[in-house]
Design an enzyme around this catalytic site. Structure first.
Site, PDB file in Angstrom:
ATOM      1  N   SER A 127     -20.366 -64.306  88.219  1.00  0.00           N
ATOM      2  CA  SER A 127     -19.850 -65.314  87.312  1.00  0.00           C
ATOM      3  C   SER A 127     -20.920 -66.030  86.498  1.00  0.00           C
ATOM      4  O   SER A 127     -20.609 -66.784  85.583  1.00  0.00           O
ATOM      5  CB  SER A 127     -19.043 -66.349  88.103  1.00  0.00           C
ATOM      6  OG  SER A 127     -19.863 -67.000  89.079  1.00  0.00           O
ATOM      7  N   SER A 179     -22.569 -63.270  92.272  1.00  0.00           N
ATOM      8  CA  SER A 179     -22.534 -63.901  90.956  1.00  0.00           C
ATOM      9  C   SER A 179     -23.879 -64.292  90.366  1.00  0.00           C
ATOM     10  O   SER A 179     -23.963 -64.654  89.196  1.00  0.00           O
ATOM     11  CB  SER A 179     -21.624 -65.137  90.991  1.00  0.00           C
ATOM     12  OG  SER A 179     -20.276 -64.748  91.083  1.00  0.00           O
ATOM     13  N   LYS A 187     -26.005 -73.025  84.642  1.00  0.00           N
ATOM     14  CA  LYS A 187     -24.617 -72.593  84.761  1.00  0.00           C
ATOM     15  C   LYS A 187     -23.724 -73.825  84.807  1.00  0.00           C
ATOM     16  O   LYS A 187     -24.039 -74.815  85.479  1.00  0.00           O
ATOM     17  CB  LYS A 187     -24.463 -71.765  86.039  1.00  0.00           C
ATOM     18  CG  LYS A 187     -23.062 -71.192  86.266  1.00  0.00           C
ATOM     19  CD  LYS A 187     -23.057 -70.321  87.521  1.00  0.00           C
ATOM     20  CE  LYS A 187     -21.703 -69.681  87.755  1.00  0.00           C
ATOM     21  NZ  LYS A 187     -21.712 -68.782  88.936  1.00  0.00           N
TER      22      LYS A 187
END
Length: 467
Positions: free
Chosen positions: A155, A179, A80
């Site tokens: 996210s 997330s 990420k």
């Protein structure tokens, strides 16, 4: 026969160790998959073709010379894009950081690279991790591999999509209000939010300091255990980490769940849940009972405080971090994130303190409950993945904001710091993934992973959205 890009770490590692598979060959399989699919998924922000090839060649040389480092050696993994990577841009999904190149690695990145991981690139995410859809106005939306018209969740949406579709063997994400767990659930992979303080956050762009957690996303439970063993542990650079020994999570995985007390919440978690989600999660609970688990119904009335405490805390802490930039350069944010940050500026100190008091009350509710049970099981999210741009979904005749619904079921574990792992339980009638979350006591990742592994072993899904 399972394609290389769909194999798990647990399947690939023995092949690499025995020199039956080359790290370069494995990497080429992953990059070929990226070339075929990422124009549709948009899971990567930055690809590291040359750097990854160099790392794979180095891993191959080391393994051929007998210097095998362990099960992550030669494994291609994307991260990420909020983990600091030395010399490699780290955007946090924002135009503000589009050219930011850190001078050092995050602690978890340093640990993965030390274990021989081949870094394939940086993965798409909701801007500054402040959102649950992974609709991103700067780098484009991430698309769900089960249906490109649907969201990945956020996210850590790029991470979950890439793992689900074979564009990365595994990934790391962050979880402040679901997330890791939300996109894992919506994309049909496994995602773990460890206990607060179990994994270092040093070198990770924050969203809300007291709610942020770092954890792995993978195609199987054993892979989660493998990664957690590598990244967990005390870090003097992060004062929130706890100096507790790191367990051998893999050695506990397959001991079964005979006699474990499994709590099923009678309030909150199953409220306003899509009928298919409820049916599939309750079926999974019954399956665990058939494997030796003892079902105990529990009620946690304190959960009613969760959304107030989560929204006030995450918004206030995020706005504190972004305050100076918000004052001087608000137009640089995407509209959705800017509005959230501006809203966070409106909460008072009184409201923030009351939110922290509410957190304590919720913690006490869980503490009381865990005197009766070993784990809790609930839906990870109450609905299937909505379409991109869909702002309301109908559940049992009520119209709901999907983002608030995602956060509602995730927030209790962020507020309390309790570990929670999301595990897929199947596909809905619309062929979209459904998942349950297994919640445990503080620093008892071993038990929740053991329950997850017992279910996975008995009901191996190994969901593959695209051939």
């Amino acid at each position: 026969m399972t394609a290389l890009y769909y194999k798990t770490i647990a399947e690939l590692a023995p092949l690499l160790e025995k020199k039956e598979l080359s790290p370069v060959e494995l990497l080429q399989s992953i990059f070929s998959r990226i070339d075929d699919l990422d124009s549709k998924l948009n899971s990567y922000i930055t690809l590291l073709r040359d750097e990854a090839l160099e790392s794979a060649k180095k891993a191959e040389t080391e393994i051929m010379a007998g210097h095998y480092k362990g099960q992550l050696h030669g494994i291609p993994i994307g991260l990420k894009d909020l983990f600091y990577t030395k010399g490699i841009r780290t955007t946090a999904g924002s135009a503000i950081l589009k050219d930011f190149v850190p001078q050092y690695n995050a602690t978890v990145v340093e640990r993965l690279l030390g274990a021989g991981v081949v870094l394939t690139g940086k993965l798409n995410m909701h801007e500054y991790a402040f959102g649950a859809t992974n609709e991103n106005s700067h780098f484009g939306d991430a698309h769900n591999p089960w249906n490109f018209d649907h969201i990945t969740g956020g996210s850590s949406g790029g991470s979950a999509a890439a793992v689900a579709a074979g564009l990365s063997v595994a990934s790391l994400g962050s979880d402040t209000g679901g997330s890791i767990r939300t996109p894992s659930a919506l994309c049909g992979v496994v995602g773990l939010k460890p206990t607060f303080g179990r994994v270092s956050k040093y070198g990770v762009v924050p969203l809300a300091w007291s709610l942020d957690h770092i954890g792995p996303i993978a195609r199987g439970v054993e892979d989660i255990a493998i990664i957690l063993e590598e990244i967990a542990g005390y870090d003097p650079k992060d004062p929130t980490t706890k100096n507790k020994p790191v367990e051998s999570y893999r050695s506990e995985l397959f001991k079964g769940i005979d006699g474990l007390k499994i709590g099923v919440p009678m309030n909150y978690y199953f409220d306003d849940t899509h009928p298919e989600v409820e049916t599939m999660v309750r079926t999974a609970i019954q399956a665990l009972q058939s494997l030796g688990g003892e079902i105990v119904e529990v009620t946690i009335p304190e959960l009613a405080l969760s959304m107030f405490a989560e929204i006030v805390t995450i918004s206030s802490e995020a706005s504190a971090y972004h305050h100076e930039t918000l004052v001087t350069n608000a137009v640089a944010y995407g509209d959705d994130v800017r509005l959230l940050l501006e809203g966070g500026e409106l909460f008072s100190a009184v409201q923030y303190v009351k939110a922290q008091q509410a957190r304590r009350v919720i913690q006490e509710g869980f503490k009381r409950t865990f005197q009766q049970v070993d784990v809790l099981i609930a839906p990870t999210v109450p609905i299937m993945a909505p379409r991109i741009g869909e702002r309301q979904v109908e559940v049992n005749g009520k119209f709901k904001d999907p983002v608030m619904e995602f956060v509602r079921l995730a927030a209790p574990c962020n507020l309390t710091g309790l570990p929670s792992v999301s595990v897929p339980v199947g596909l809905s009638s619309s062929r979209l993934p459904v998942a349950m979350q297994i919640i445990g006591k503080p620093f008892d990742e071993s038990t929740i992973l053991r329950v997850a592994a017992a279910y996975e072993k008995e009901f191996p899904l190994n969901l593959m959205p695209i051939e």
